[in-house]
Design a protein around this motif. Structure first.
Motif: not given
Length: 232
Positions: A43-47
């Motif tokens: 899973k990829h998460r961008w902040i």
């Protein structure tokens, strides 16, 4: 020449055992097989700066199977929890990282990739088994890795890499572990303090000098793609 892909700033790793089985083989039959089977979910998460968060749901639940043939007397390895865990961890790491799928995940995170207590379950099944026969040991678990990309952290790294040069020797002025000077306006901050500020804004808190241009281009493209729901 294309820029390198953005590298994650944070890795979150979880794993859970779904089954362990030790099957007796014939006496005098060698060697023993260790079958490692796991489901790998990414899973990829961008902040983004300012707190915007975008997530890409897992595109697949990849099933992996690793078959290892253990040398005689293999049951001794299965009875040694530490050695057994090390072998499983190294095999899983080679299977995944060898294909570049963990994007530089530190070695310190790899032990979390193997469920806690997995080796104890194997030892419990193998502790009273004789050495003069073959076995088939099957372990099953799930592995979840979340890759988090933080623009604020990337900006901080960009500022560090853009440190000013000494006007005398022309060598880079490396910031200390606690204090850094922003590369253009030269205002000084504790690294922890400016790191928190960069998560909210790309400007210097004192003079409002904009440092967004120091974010690596691969991070800017990543943010654009995530905001457009185009994936990573």
């Amino acid at each position: 020449m294309e820029d390198a892909p953005a590298m994650p700033n944070v890795f979150e790793v979880t794993s859970e055992t779904t089954g362990v089985e030790l099957i007796d083989g014939p006496h005098g039959g060698f060697p023993t097989d260790l079958l490692i089977q796991f489901t790998f979910v990414r899973k990829h998460r961008w902040i983004g700066i300012g707190g915007q968060i975008k997530e890409k749901q897992p595109t697949s639940h990849d099933f992996r199977a690793i078959a290892l043939r253990l040398d005689y007397p293999a049951i001794n390895l299965l009875q040694d929890g530490e050695s057994c865990r090390t072998l499983i961890r190294q095999s899983v790491m080679n299977s995944i990282d060898g294909l570049g799928e963990t994007m530089g995940m530190p070695l310190s995170h790899w032990d979390k990739a193997i469920p806690e207590g997995l080796e104890s379950l194997i030892v419990e099944l193998a502790h009273d088994k004789p050495v003069d026969r073959a076995y088939r040991c099957e372990v099953n678990f799930t592995l979840n890795i979340e890759f988090s990309y933080c623009e604020g952290a990337a900006l901080l790294q960009g500022c560090i890499l853009s440190a000013r040069e000494c006007y005398v020797c022309l060598e880079a002025l490396a910031p200390s572990s606690n204090v850094m000077y922003l590369p253009e306006c030269t205002h000084c901050y504790h690294v922890d303090c400016i790191s928190k500020c960069f998560k909210k804004s790309a400007t210097c808190p004192a003079c409002r000098q904009d440092y967004y241009h120091l974010i690596p281009e691969e991070y800017k493209r990543l943010g654009q793609n995530m905001r457009a729901n185009d994936g990573v």
